[in-house]
Design an enzyme around this catalytic site. Structure first.
Site, PDB file in Angstrom:
ATOM      1  N   ARG A 131     -21.593 -21.599  -9.941  1.00 51.75           N
ATOM      2  CA  ARG A 131     -20.838 -20.630  -9.144  1.00 51.75           C
ATOM      3  C   ARG A 131     -21.726 -19.484  -8.679  1.00 51.75           C
ATOM      4  O   ARG A 131     -22.825 -19.258  -9.192  1.00 51.75           O
ATOM      5  CB  ARG A 131     -19.671 -20.060  -9.948  1.00 51.75           C
ATOM      6  CG  ARG A 131     -20.121 -19.293 -11.178  1.00 51.75           C
ATOM      7  CD  ARG A 131     -18.945 -18.821 -12.031  1.00 51.75           C
ATOM      8  NE  ARG A 131     -19.443 -18.135 -13.220  1.00 51.75           N
ATOM      9  CZ  ARG A 131     -19.779 -18.735 -14.349  1.00 51.75           C
ATOM     10  NH1 ARG A 131     -19.635 -20.041 -14.475  1.00 51.75           N
ATOM     11  NH2 ARG A 131     -20.265 -18.051 -15.364  1.00 51.75           N
ATOM     12  N   HIS A 154     -18.913 -31.228 -19.221  1.00 51.65           N
ATOM     13  CA  HIS A 154     -18.379 -30.066 -18.502  1.00 51.65           C
ATOM     14  C   HIS A 154     -19.513 -29.438 -17.721  1.00 51.65           C
ATOM     15  O   HIS A 154     -20.654 -29.380 -18.198  1.00 51.65           O
ATOM     16  CB  HIS A 154     -17.822 -29.047 -19.499  1.00 51.65           C
ATOM     17  CG  HIS A 154     -17.732 -27.659 -18.936  1.00 51.65           C
ATOM     18  ND1 HIS A 154     -18.603 -26.652 -19.296  1.00 51.65           N
ATOM     19  CD2 HIS A 154     -16.884 -27.126 -18.032  1.00 51.65           C
ATOM     20  CE1 HIS A 154     -18.277 -25.548 -18.629  1.00 51.65           C
ATOM     21  NE2 HIS A 154     -17.247 -25.801 -17.859  1.00 51.65           N
ATOM     22  N   SER A 207     -16.376 -26.706 -10.613  1.00 51.86           N
ATOM     23  CA  SER A 207     -16.158 -26.784 -12.047  1.00 51.86           C
ATOM     24  C   SER A 207     -15.640 -28.172 -12.366  1.00 51.86           C
ATOM     25  O   SER A 207     -14.763 -28.678 -11.646  1.00 51.86           O
ATOM     26  CB  SER A 207     -15.129 -25.731 -12.436  1.00 51.86           C
ATOM     27  OG  SER A 207     -14.849 -25.809 -13.796  1.00 51.86           O
TER      28      SER A 207
END
Lengths: 323, 323
Positions: free
Chosen positions: B128, B124, B110
């Site tokens: 995952r 951003h 992240s």
């Protein structure tokens, strides 16, 4: 007792308190012009007055708001209220199959003051009444008070913390005869204003009551007024003591850092903010007026042991009985 | 397919991406020392590496984190996952009366990058995998990918926005043969990264997928890599184009103001942050690394019509199809 008359009496207190508090701020502020925004809900079901100071010579940001809204009772609001009501509450009388026939009336004053000088604390207060009424008949089903006030210093002066709590305690003893309510609501304040994800209090407490009644409306109002003016007078006294304290860049940096924590609490945990953000067509700028002008988040910052910065963090990790 | 082997393969991608991205940042940053914090959960059920730049000459704050945790499946986590799973999910096989016999495995990278120059955008990204396993047997019940990447400019350059989306689109077409997934996940991104209380997007989009599988693990991994490196390469190209753009105090003020909005989204709406804050004994500093170094909230501020500040707000109020 005529419930509608009580609403007007409470409303008059709220308006008067807003006026007095906002005027007090201008005994310190001499640069910023007062911003006064009156607003009305588009559906006609509410109005308010938002009073703000921004980018002043004394205050970074300060807001003192009143609002008065009447919105239909929803499942969400009902559940939230029910969860907090003491046993015996009239909320049990509500016809759950027909929530739409009730209104929620909320009226209150709410303030957050962020001074520039890091030695002057932030203060927050809120005094409100909530009422549930049958819309058609106007019949009052239940009503209660909520609110409180609390102090968030950037640097800790024990004498200020004691003065602040002592004055609230004395005001409560004046109204109720002993300090039982002060003890209870001080504890609730310490338990509520916490950044639980950090196990760290937002400030050094005050009183907090989310659901409160005394034997009569008049007595309850007296209690609200007692706490409200103790808050106002203590805060003015503290500002007078701290306003000329010199400060440096490190003090300002610590102030911005603590204001990051303040923003965290208000955006993640504060029930009033959540209630506001959940209210359809709410006035966002009035709700988020509580946020500081500037905030700062430094990765994994911990002040050095033995410093004043570390001392206040210690107190925030473990609440103190100031009086 | 051996599920545990796949975990190691995904983990290697995540570590490699973190390393490559963090190194890329130091092609711009020359003042701040890299902060690298390796952490392990006290209960042994997880570890991670938090890589941070703070107070640099190029970046205000930047964090690129990997984490790998295995926590017992709880009612809360199960409901959250179930709510988002497509029909036919293996989650239906779970014995609801015995949730305690399952583990949630979560592994991902992240990143949030906040440059100093207001003409360089914030980026951003998150890539995952989540897996549900029977603890005793190690049997894999279900697994899926999640993630995406998105851009948040302070000032809008249409060519940057187009480049950013084009590269992600091309990477997805390379893996899946057409742009169907790009279209869908661009839409999900525009719908997710929104400050709903302001009806305003956080940025100008990208892609977002919360529950995603292709025909095989290998294909899914290829998709994750495609988006991840499109994000990295586009961001580096954009920084190179904008890094020398001169800026003034008004640009910096607007940057801090937009970062206030960024903090609002992350603290009020972001599911990853909520998941983190809900995880017992989570590492708060790694979760809230996403918050900007500085943020600013001005009461009721609206940029003047016709300015660049007003132009980007217009785009945030109404998402654009960039490619």
């Amino acid at each position: 007792m005529d419930p509608n008359q009580n609403e007007d009496v409470f409303s008059a207190f709220v308006d008067e308190y807003q006026k007095t508090f906002f005027e007090m701020l201008f005994r310190f502020e001499s640069k910023a012009e007062p911003i006064k925004d009156a607003w009305t809900r588009e559906d006609g079901r509410g109005h308010g007055l938002t009073c703000v100071i921004q980018d002043g010579n004394f205050f970074e940001k300060a807001g003192v708001n009143v609002s008065r809204i009447i919105i239909p009772l929803s499942q969400g609001i009902y559940q939230q209220m029910k969860g907090r009501r003491v046993p015996g509450s009239n909320l049990d009388q509500i016809d759950m199959n027909n929530l739409a026939k009730y209104d929620t009336y909320a009226n209150g004053v709410s303030l957050v003051i962020h001074p520039i000088n890091p030695f002057c604390p932030t203060v927050h207060a809120n005094f409100r009444t909530i009422r549930i009424k049958e819309r058609e008949t106007g019949k009052l089903i239940d009503s209660w008070f909520g609110g409180g006030s609390d102090l968030t210093p950037i640097y800790l002066f024990d004498e200020d913390a004691k003065l602040y709590h002592q004055n609230i305690r004395d005001a409560i003893v004046d109204v109720t005869g002993d300090d039982k309510f002060y003890r209870q609501y001080k504890k609730e304040c310490d338990e509520y204003f916490v950044n639980h994800h950090r196990k760290e209090a937002r400030g050094i407490g005050g009183v907090f009551y989310d659901d409160f009644n005394l034997e009569s409306f008049e007595k309850g109002l007296q209690f609200q007024k007692g706490v409200a003016y103790a808050n106002l007078n203590s805060y003015e006294a503290i500002l007078n003591k701290r306003k000329d304290t010199p400060y440096n860049d490190q003090n300002v940096r610590w102030r911005s850092f603590r204001r990051g924590r303040y923003a965290e609490f208000n955006l993640i945990h504060d029930r009033g903010t959540k209630f506001g953000l959940m209210t359809p067509d709410a006035r966002i700028e009035s709700i988020l007026m509580s946020l500081p002008l500037t905030a700062r988040w430094e990765y994994n910052y911990h002040p050095e042991e033995g410093t004043e910065e570390a001392r206040i963090v210690g107190v925030l990790l473990k609440p103190v009985e100031w009086v």
